[in-house]
Design a protein around this motif. Structure first.
Motif, PDB file in Angstrom:
ATOM      1  N   ASP A  69      -4.998 -11.921  -5.918  1.00  0.00           N
ATOM      2  CA  ASP A  69      -6.003 -11.780  -6.969  1.00  0.00           C
ATOM      3  C   ASP A  69      -6.816 -10.489  -6.844  1.00  0.00           C
ATOM      4  O   ASP A  69      -7.284  -9.959  -7.855  1.00  0.00           O
ATOM      5  N   TYR A  70      -7.033 -10.029  -5.620  1.00  0.00           N
ATOM      6  CA  TYR A  70      -7.844  -8.834  -5.375  1.00  0.00           C
ATOM      7  C   TYR A  70      -7.177  -7.965  -4.323  1.00  0.00           C
ATOM      8  O   TYR A  70      -6.573  -8.479  -3.378  1.00  0.00           O
ATOM      9  N   ILE A  71      -7.331  -6.657  -4.475  1.00  0.00           N
ATOM     10  CA  ILE A  71      -6.810  -5.704  -3.505  1.00  0.00           C
ATOM     11  C   ILE A  71      -7.951  -4.789  -3.088  1.00  0.00           C
ATOM     12  O   ILE A  71      -8.636  -4.207  -3.932  1.00  0.00           O
ATOM     13  N   VAL A  72      -8.149  -4.672  -1.792  1.00  0.00           N
ATOM     14  CA  VAL A  72      -9.182  -3.797  -1.243  1.00  0.00           C
ATOM     15  C   VAL A  72      -8.529  -2.478  -0.845  1.00  0.00           C
ATOM     16  O   VAL A  72      -7.475  -2.462  -0.208  1.00  0.00           O
ATOM     17  N   PHE A  73      -9.173  -1.391  -1.243  1.00  0.00           N
ATOM     18  CA  PHE A  73      -8.728  -0.068  -0.800  1.00  0.00           C
ATOM     19  C   PHE A  73      -9.962   0.682  -0.318  1.00  0.00           C
ATOM     20  O   PHE A  73     -10.790   1.118  -1.110  1.00  0.00           O
ATOM     21  N   GLY A  74     -10.086   0.755   1.001  1.00  0.00           N
ATOM     22  CA  GLY A  74     -11.241   1.412   1.614  1.00  0.00           C
ATOM     23  C   GLY A  74     -10.808   2.428   2.645  1.00  0.00           C
ATOM     24  O   GLY A  74      -9.676   2.927   2.612  1.00  0.00           O
ATOM     25  N   LYS A  80      -1.865   4.277  -7.729  1.00  0.00           N
ATOM     26  CA  LYS A  80      -1.194   3.215  -8.493  1.00  0.00           C
ATOM     27  C   LYS A  80      -2.143   2.066  -8.809  1.00  0.00           C
ATOM     28  O   LYS A  80      -2.028   1.432  -9.855  1.00  0.00           O
ATOM     29  N   PHE A  81      -3.097   1.796  -7.919  1.00  0.00           N
ATOM     30  CA  PHE A  81      -4.086   0.756  -8.193  1.00  0.00           C
ATOM     31  C   PHE A  81      -5.048   1.217  -9.286  1.00  0.00           C
ATOM     32  O   PHE A  81      -5.384   0.465 -10.198  1.00  0.00           O
ATOM     33  N   TYR A 130       0.799  -1.224   0.000  1.00  0.00           N
ATOM     34  CA  TYR A 130       0.000   0.000   0.000  1.00  0.00           C
ATOM     35  C   TYR A 130       0.835   1.280   0.000  1.00  0.00           C
ATOM     36  O   TYR A 130       0.422   2.276  -0.562  1.00  0.00           O
ATOM     37  N   SER A 131       2.011   1.266   0.609  1.00  0.00           N
ATOM     38  CA  SER A 131       2.734   2.528   0.796  1.00  0.00           C
ATOM     39  C   SER A 131       3.775   2.836  -0.270  1.00  0.00           C
ATOM     40  O   SER A 131       4.120   3.998  -0.465  1.00  0.00           O
ATOM     41  N   SER A 132       4.278   1.821  -0.944  1.00  0.00           N
ATOM     42  CA  SER A 132       5.313   2.099  -1.938  1.00  0.00           C
ATOM     43  C   SER A 132       4.742   2.910  -3.094  1.00  0.00           C
ATOM     44  O   SER A 132       3.694   2.576  -3.642  1.00  0.00           O
ATOM     45  N   PRO A 133       5.440   3.963  -3.495  1.00  0.00           N
ATOM     46  CA  PRO A 133       4.948   4.776  -4.614  1.00  0.00           C
ATOM     47  C   PRO A 133       5.209   4.126  -5.980  1.00  0.00           C
ATOM     48  O   PRO A 133       4.659   4.552  -6.979  1.00  0.00           O
ATOM     49  N   ASP A 148     -16.436   5.228  -0.887  1.00  0.00           N
ATOM     50  CA  ASP A 148     -15.028   5.452  -1.217  1.00  0.00           C
ATOM     51  C   ASP A 148     -14.199   4.168  -1.112  1.00  0.00           C
ATOM     52  O   ASP A 148     -12.977   4.224  -1.076  1.00  0.00           O
ATOM     53  N   SER A 149     -14.858   3.028  -1.083  1.00  0.00           N
ATOM     54  CA  SER A 149     -14.158   1.742  -1.041  1.00  0.00           C
ATOM     55  C   SER A 149     -14.173   1.089  -2.413  1.00  0.00           C
ATOM     56  O   SER A 149     -15.191   1.121  -3.105  1.00  0.00           O
ATOM     57  N   ARG A 150     -13.044   0.522  -2.769  1.00  0.00           N
ATOM     58  CA  ARG A 150     -12.923  -0.145  -4.072  1.00  0.00           C
ATOM     59  C   ARG A 150     -12.231  -1.485  -3.910  1.00  0.00           C
ATOM     60  O   ARG A 150     -11.329  -1.630  -3.083  1.00  0.00           O
TER      61      ARG A 150
END
Length: 102
Positions: free
Chosen positions: A55-60, A74-75, A37-40, A87-89
């Motif tokens: 397979d899946y990444i949650v960003f909420g 980046k995602f 999550y933190s690496s640019p 605002d969750s994907r």
């Protein structure tokens, strides 16, 4: 409830259940998730995705609060959104994502 395994569940809970064996069982998953999550850079992110065959990444809201809204860029630039609520994907990692060796 989906049956899809997660890389590392609630860390405090895992510490409680696993006690002294937590570090051995978790290995580098905690710092690897932080890097995911933190690496640019997309390359660092792709290494983690490949290492764990994600397979899946949650960003909420939890990820946004911890890593900032800009961490989702980046995602958004590299992955398909398969589910979005507020605002969750949830992003899908394509099966052919550069599965390179480290």
């Amino acid at each position: 409830l989906t049956g899809i395994p997660v890389l590392l569940n609630w860390i405090g809970h895992q510490h409680q259940w696993r006690g002294a064996t937590y570090a051995e069982v978790a290995g580098s998953r905690e710092p690897d998730l932080r890097t995911l999550y933190s690496s640019p850079t997309w390359r660092d992110t792709e290494i983690i995705i490949t290492r764990y065959d994600i397979d899946y990444i949650v960003f909420g809201s939890a990820e946004r609060n911890e890593f900032g809204a800009e961490a989702a860029i980046k995602f958004l630039d590299n992955l398909e959104i398969v589910c979005e609520s507020g605002d969750s994907r949830i992003f899908r990692v394509p099966p052919d994502l550069g599965r390179f060796s480290e």
